[in-house]
Write a protein that holds these residues in place. Structure first.
Motif, PDB file in Angstrom:
ATOM      1  N   VAL A  29       0.830  -1.202   0.000  1.00  0.00           N
ATOM      2  CA  VAL A  29       0.000   0.000   0.000  1.00  0.00           C
ATOM      3  C   VAL A  29       0.871   1.261   0.000  1.00  0.00           C
ATOM      4  CG1 VAL A  29      -0.338   0.305   2.478  1.00  0.00           C
ATOM      5  CG2 VAL A  29      -2.156   0.941   0.902  1.00  0.00           C
ATOM      6  N   ASP A  30       2.113   1.153   0.454  1.00  0.00           N
ATOM      7  CA  ASP A  30       3.029   2.294   0.404  1.00  0.00           C
ATOM      8  C   ASP A  30       3.278   2.738  -1.034  1.00  0.00           C
ATOM      9  OD1 ASP A  30       3.193   2.246   3.098  1.00  0.00           O
ATOM     10  OD2 ASP A  30       5.109   1.166   3.181  1.00  0.00           O
ATOM     11  N   MET A  31       3.451   1.756  -1.902  1.00  0.00           N
ATOM     12  CA  MET A  31       3.657   2.065  -3.326  1.00  0.00           C
ATOM     13  C   MET A  31       2.389   2.665  -3.913  1.00  0.00           C
ATOM     14  SD  MET A  31       6.551   1.783  -4.606  1.00  0.00           S
ATOM     15  CE  MET A  31       6.098   1.916  -6.331  1.00  0.00           C
ATOM     16  N   SER A  32       1.256   2.145  -3.477  1.00  0.00           N
ATOM     17  CA  SER A  32      -0.029   2.646  -3.946  1.00  0.00           C
ATOM     18  C   SER A  32      -0.167   4.131  -3.590  1.00  0.00           C
ATOM     19  CB  SER A  32      -1.141   1.824  -3.293  1.00  0.00           C
ATOM     20  OG  SER A  32      -2.381   2.189  -3.794  1.00  0.00           O
ATOM     21  N   ARG A  33       0.177   4.442  -2.377  1.00  0.00           N
ATOM     22  CA  ARG A  33       0.101   5.830  -1.900  1.00  0.00           C
ATOM     23  C   ARG A  33       1.042   6.721  -2.711  1.00  0.00           C
ATOM     24  NH1 ARG A  33       1.808   4.965   2.929  1.00  0.00           N
ATOM     25  NH2 ARG A  33      -0.017   4.648   4.198  1.00  0.00           N
ATOM     26  N   LEU A  34       2.228   6.178  -2.994  1.00  0.00           N
ATOM     27  CA  LEU A  34       3.231   6.931  -3.752  1.00  0.00           C
ATOM     28  C   LEU A  34       2.723   7.256  -5.168  1.00  0.00           C
ATOM     29  CD1 LEU A  34       6.155   7.769  -2.984  1.00  0.00           C
ATOM     30  CD2 LEU A  34       6.926   5.894  -4.456  1.00  0.00           C
ATOM     31  N   VAL A  35       2.106   6.262  -5.817  1.00  0.00           N
ATOM     32  CA  VAL A  35       1.545   6.485  -7.155  1.00  0.00           C
ATOM     33  C   VAL A  35       0.484   7.569  -7.082  1.00  0.00           C
ATOM     34  CG1 VAL A  35       0.177   5.451  -9.016  1.00  0.00           C
ATOM     35  CG2 VAL A  35       2.050   4.152  -7.981  1.00  0.00           C
ATOM     36  N   PHE A  36      -0.343   7.508  -6.045  1.00  0.00           N
ATOM     37  CA  PHE A  36      -1.412   8.494  -5.862  1.00  0.00           C
ATOM     38  C   PHE A  36      -0.839   9.899  -5.694  1.00  0.00           C
ATOM     39  CE2 PHE A  36      -4.344  10.880  -3.093  1.00  0.00           C
ATOM     40  CZ  PHE A  36      -5.535  10.733  -3.786  1.00  0.00           C
ATOM     41  N   GLU A  37       0.194  10.005  -4.858  1.00  0.00           N
ATOM     42  CA  GLU A  37       0.780  11.320  -4.586  1.00  0.00           C
ATOM     43  C   GLU A  37       1.466  11.911  -5.810  1.00  0.00           C
ATOM     44  OE1 GLU A  37       3.155  10.471  -1.189  1.00  0.00           O
ATOM     45  OE2 GLU A  37       1.414  10.539   0.165  1.00  0.00           O
TER      46      GLU A  37
ATOM     47  N   THR B  24     -10.995   6.309  -4.375  1.00  0.00           N
ATOM     48  CA  THR B  24     -11.634   5.111  -3.818  1.00  0.00           C
ATOM     49  C   THR B  24     -10.658   3.939  -3.761  1.00  0.00           C
ATOM     50  OG1 THR B  24     -13.666   5.880  -4.836  1.00  0.00           O
ATOM     51  CG2 THR B  24     -13.663   3.641  -4.021  1.00  0.00           C
ATOM     52  N   THR B  25      -9.813   3.841  -4.789  1.00  0.00           N
ATOM     53  CA  THR B  25      -8.851   2.741  -4.822  1.00  0.00           C
ATOM     54  C   THR B  25      -7.898   2.812  -3.636  1.00  0.00           C
ATOM     55  OG1 THR B  25      -8.946   2.772  -7.229  1.00  0.00           O
ATOM     56  CG2 THR B  25      -7.104   1.605  -6.248  1.00  0.00           C
ATOM     57  N   LEU B  26      -7.385   4.017  -3.364  1.00  0.00           N
ATOM     58  CA  LEU B  26      -6.440   4.131  -2.253  1.00  0.00           C
ATOM     59  C   LEU B  26      -7.141   3.926  -0.907  1.00  0.00           C
ATOM     60  CD1 LEU B  26      -3.589   4.551  -1.342  1.00  0.00           C
ATOM     61  CD2 LEU B  26      -3.941   7.021  -1.417  1.00  0.00           C
ATOM     62  N   ILE B  27      -8.358   4.446  -0.790  1.00  0.00           N
ATOM     63  CA  ILE B  27      -9.107   4.258   0.459  1.00  0.00           C
ATOM     64  C   ILE B  27      -9.323   2.766   0.722  1.00  0.00           C
ATOM     65  CG2 ILE B  27     -11.384   4.598   1.525  1.00  0.00           C
ATOM     66  CD1 ILE B  27     -11.393   7.388   0.133  1.00  0.00           C
ATOM     67  N   THR B  28      -9.712   2.040  -0.330  1.00  0.00           N
ATOM     68  CA  THR B  28      -9.922   0.601  -0.181  1.00  0.00           C
ATOM     69  C   THR B  28      -8.620  -0.111   0.170  1.00  0.00           C
ATOM     70  OG1 THR B  28     -11.667   0.740  -1.829  1.00  0.00           O
ATOM     71  CG2 THR B  28     -10.821  -1.459  -1.337  1.00  0.00           C
ATOM     72  N   GLY B  29      -7.538   0.307  -0.489  1.00  0.00           N
ATOM     73  CA  GLY B  29      -6.228  -0.301  -0.227  1.00  0.00           C
ATOM     74  C   GLY B  29      -5.833  -0.123   1.231  1.00  0.00           C
ATOM     75  N   LEU B  30      -5.991   1.086   1.741  1.00  0.00           N
ATOM     76  CA  LEU B  30      -5.660   1.357   3.142  1.00  0.00           C
ATOM     77  C   LEU B  30      -6.550   0.532   4.069  1.00  0.00           C
ATOM     78  CD1 LEU B  30      -5.293   5.220   2.797  1.00  0.00           C
ATOM     79  CD2 LEU B  30      -3.444   3.648   3.429  1.00  0.00           C
ATOM     80  N   ALA B  31      -7.822   0.454   3.715  1.00  0.00           N
ATOM     81  CA  ALA B  31      -8.767  -0.281   4.561  1.00  0.00           C
ATOM     82  C   ALA B  31      -8.419  -1.767   4.627  1.00  0.00           C
ATOM     83  CB  ALA B  31     -10.183  -0.090   4.025  1.00  0.00           C
ATOM     84  N   MET B  32      -8.024  -2.336   3.481  1.00  0.00           N
ATOM     85  CA  MET B  32      -7.690  -3.766   3.445  1.00  0.00           C
ATOM     86  C   MET B  32      -6.520  -4.102   4.359  1.00  0.00           C
ATOM     87  SD  MET B  32      -8.085  -5.430  -0.300  1.00  0.00           S
ATOM     88  CE  MET B  32      -6.862  -4.406  -1.084  1.00  0.00           C
ATOM     89  N   GLN B  33      -5.640  -3.115   4.563  1.00  0.00           N
ATOM     90  CA  GLN B  33      -4.487  -3.355   5.428  1.00  0.00           C
ATOM     91  C   GLN B  33      -4.801  -3.013   6.884  1.00  0.00           C
ATOM     92  OE1 GLN B  33      -1.747  -4.261   3.572  1.00  0.00           O
ATOM     93  NE2 GLN B  33      -2.635  -3.689   1.608  1.00  0.00           N
ATOM     94  N   GLY B  34      -6.043  -2.585   7.123  1.00  0.00           N
ATOM     95  CA  GLY B  34      -6.416  -2.235   8.488  1.00  0.00           C
ATOM     96  C   GLY B  34      -6.078  -0.805   8.875  1.00  0.00           C
ATOM     97  N   HIS B  35      -5.676   0.038   7.904  1.00  0.00           N
ATOM     98  CA  HIS B  35      -5.382   1.443   8.215  1.00  0.00           C
ATOM     99  C   HIS B  35      -6.654   2.284   8.113  1.00  0.00           C
ATOM    100  CE1 HIS B  35      -1.325   0.173   8.043  1.00  0.00           C
ATOM    101  NE2 HIS B  35      -1.212   0.157   6.736  1.00  0.00           N
TER     102      HIS B  35
END
Length: 639
Positions: A316-324, A336-347
């Motif tokens: 998810v760190d890479m996901s966040r980086l792509v988003f930023e 929505t993709t990043l929100i879901t990604g964070l949620a799946m990891q429990g963040h």
DNA sequence: TTACTAATGC
């Protein structure tokens, strides 16, 4: 005024400035200039307000000509308001009926097709007939498409038969009509009868076959077609990815690279979708490098696919980086993709914060964004926050909660142990609860050991989905945990008598950019033998050093149970992890993807492996990620 | 100014 300035107008605002300039110079009376401005506004500016603005211009123009009407009809035809296109047609019918031409009808029919409105389409067909335009090659072809969209292949055929000289595009429209209704034989006959075939004709066959999972037939057409274009490759890759043939999708991508064709953004999103589903991080990284190299990183859907892939591969760190770092405009899907990604990891907290940031960013929220948010709240125990957002959704954003949202709310209360609140919520829902909602509640009863409520819930489920194996497993477990052995045994007997279906469970692991799939109970090939061998060694070591005791006893383990053969000893995730350990050469991290929810015994084994072997295991199951480290799991034993 | 083909989030 220089009309070439128009092409540089990318926003409604800059166009309005040009418009003001034209008005000031009294140039707006010139029908050519007025028409060009209007067309540009309606068609070339991707902003919903631009369409409405164009329509207002039309209504206020002193003597609008056919060109101007056509521009507005066209602008709305591919918008999310195709009905406005139809109302503009009605206005033209009233004011300028004699000028209705092939353009007017082609664009209006396109709107009827997008609306899937047979009534409107037929009325437009009548208008075309009145003017003798039904046999016009463009109008006729669009008529065929419209009837195809509305599922009326016989009408499409009638129109086709009237067209004096159908061209390849017309034939293609007819071919689409047959596939749309699922008539493969009919489509094949049309294809065989075509006097000439362009690459599109072949691509339509590829699309038709792959949608049905007919990859042998699709592959044959693909190999035989004389000219493969970007769509041909994309269609194959996407079709394979959507049917779970990940390694095969990678194969086409490798082949595409091999023949020296430059993959376009659709092939890339397709191959990324395969990576995401398979959890193939190494392959995804390679695709990412490629995207950067060929300069397609500015495309928003490609970025979204990259984010989704990194998230689903556990990064998810890479996901966040792509988003930023993304240079293209962030769409609602990006957020929505990043929100879901964070949620799946429990963040959950970070997901919620990101949602609040999105609210201020100006993107238009939709129902899916709220699903992601509520999912995040449920998985992070943010009960009151989730509850508030659910209210806000309808009251502030005027979005109607759908069954998925109610499902999230039931999950939110259930996970927090508020079973009464969850049950009350279900009974007060304005729409009838579905089996998924009752099943969520049953799962919560199982976790919290609430036998009384479980029996009530099970009655509802028995009415809706009487032969579900998973439901009975859950109920049997609830009885077993409560010490009601007799009831537990009765449920299990009923399962044996009914021979209830099982969902096949699989686990996948990527080693050296290759994805290996494991299924419990299958052990003929070399790879599986290797996995079993390593697993034997691992199990005895965690027994001795970790104090492992298998949880076989009376409790049935899987919610959607894998093969019962060999009890829980050989569940596919154990095999995949063992294989990863055997092949990783002392690597400290193994990543596995599983299609079902991980069972309690496997979960326990993973914790012990992480401790005894001092390594990390990242496991994505059907609902979330589990990070096993030092004998613990990130899900805190609740999943 | 027009017609037929592929795309991302639950």
């Amino acid at each position: 005024m220089n009309l070439s300035l128009l092409s540089s107008c990318k926003s409604l605002r800059s166009l309005q400035q040009l418009q003001a300039h034209a008005t000031k110079s009294s140039l707006d009376a010139d029908p050519l200039i007025a028409g060009k401005l209007l067309l540009h506004c309606a068609v070339h500016i991707s902003d919903a307000r631009a369409h409405d603005y164009a329509e207002r211009l039309l209504r206020h123009a002193p003597n609008p000509d056919a060109f101007m009407y056509n521009a507005v009809i066209r602008g709305f035809s591919d918008s999310d308001a195709p009905h406005s296109s139809i109302s503009t047609f009605a206005l033209m019918l009233k004011n300028l009926s004699s000028q209705i031409d092939s353009f007017t009808l082609a664009f209006s029919l396109k709107s009827a097709a997008n609306l899937r409105c047979l009534r409107t389409g037929s009325q437009l067909h009548c208008q075309a007939l009145l003017r003798g335009l039904d046999i016009h090659i463009f109008v006729g072809t669009t008529l065929i498409s419209m009837y195809a969209e509305c599922g009326r292949v016989e009408f499409a055929r009638d129109v086709f038969d009237e067209i004096p000289e159908p061209n390849t595009v017309t034939w293609n429209a007819l071919l689409t009509a047959f596939f749309r209704r699922g008539d493969v034989g009919g489509a094949e006959r049309v294809f065989a009868a075509m006097p000439a075939k362009s690459p599109t004709s072949y691509n339509l066959m590829l699309g038709g076959y792959t949608k049905l999972g007919e990859f042998a037939l699709a592959g044959k057409v693909f190999d035989e077609m004389p000219l493969k274009d970007e769509v041909s490759w994309s269609t194959m890759i996407l079709g394979l990815a959507q049917h779970g043939w990940f390694e095969e999708a990678f194969g086409y991508f490798r082949r595409l690279r091999g023949v020296g064709t430059r993959p376009n953004e659709v092939s890339l999103t397709g191959v990324l979708s395969a990576c995401a589903q398979a959890g193939a991080l190494e392959f995804a990284k390679m695709v990412h490098c490629f995207v950067e190299k060929v300069g397609l990183i500015w495309i928003t859907p490609v970025n979204n696919a990259l984010m989704d892939t990194y998230s689903k591969c556990g990064s998810v760190d890479m996901s966040r980086l792509v988003f930023e770092r993304m240079t293209g405009k962030r769409s609602i899907v990006s957020w929505t993709t990043l929100i879901t990604g964070l949620a799946m990891q429990g963040h959950g907290e970070e997901a919620l914060a990101l949602f609040l940031e999105m609210e201020g960013s100006g993107v238009e929220l939709d129902g899916t964004a709220f699903v992601a948010l509520l999912y995040a709240c449920a998985h992070a125990g943010l009960v009151e926050e989730g509850s508030e957002m659910f209210d806000k959704m309808s009251k502030l954003y005027r979005l109607n909660p759908e069954i998925e949202h109610y499902g999230c709310m039931v999950d939110l209360y259930s996970r927090a142990g508020q079973l009464t609140r969850a049950y009350d919520f279900v009974t007060q829902m304005p729409i009838p609860p579905n089996d998924i909602i009752w099943r969520t509640l049953l799962g919560a009863c199982s976790f919290h050991g609430n036998v009384q409520l479980a029996e009530k819930v099970k009655d509802k489920l028995s009415e809706m989905d009487p032969n579900n194996r998973g439901d009975r497993v859950l109920l049997s477990n609830i009885y077993a945990v409560a010490g009601k052995w007799r009831d537990a045994a009765a449920v299990r007997r009923s399962m044996a008598e009914l021979k209830l279906r099982k969902s096949p469970g699989w686990s996948r692991i990527e080693v050296d950019k290759m994805v290996y799939t494991f299924v419990a109970g299958v052990r003929e090939d070399g790879v599986t033998r290797e996995a079993y061998e390593k697993l034997g060694e691992v199990m005895s070591r965690i027994r001795v050093e970790g104090g492992y005791v298998p949880e076989v006893a009376i409790v049935l383990h899987d919610v959607e149970e894998e093969e019962k053969e060999g009890a829980v000893a050989a569940h596919s995730e154990k095999l995949a992890v063992a294989f990863g350990m055997a092949r990783s050469g002392g690597g400290r991290r193994v990543r596995v993807v599983k299609n079902l929810r991980v069972c309690r015994d496997c979960h326990n084994v993973m914790k012990l492996i992480s401790k005894v072997y001092d390594m990390e295991i990242v496991m994505r199951d059907r609902s979330r990620f589990h990070y096993f480290k030092n004998g613990n799991c990130s899900c805190k034993d609740y999943w």
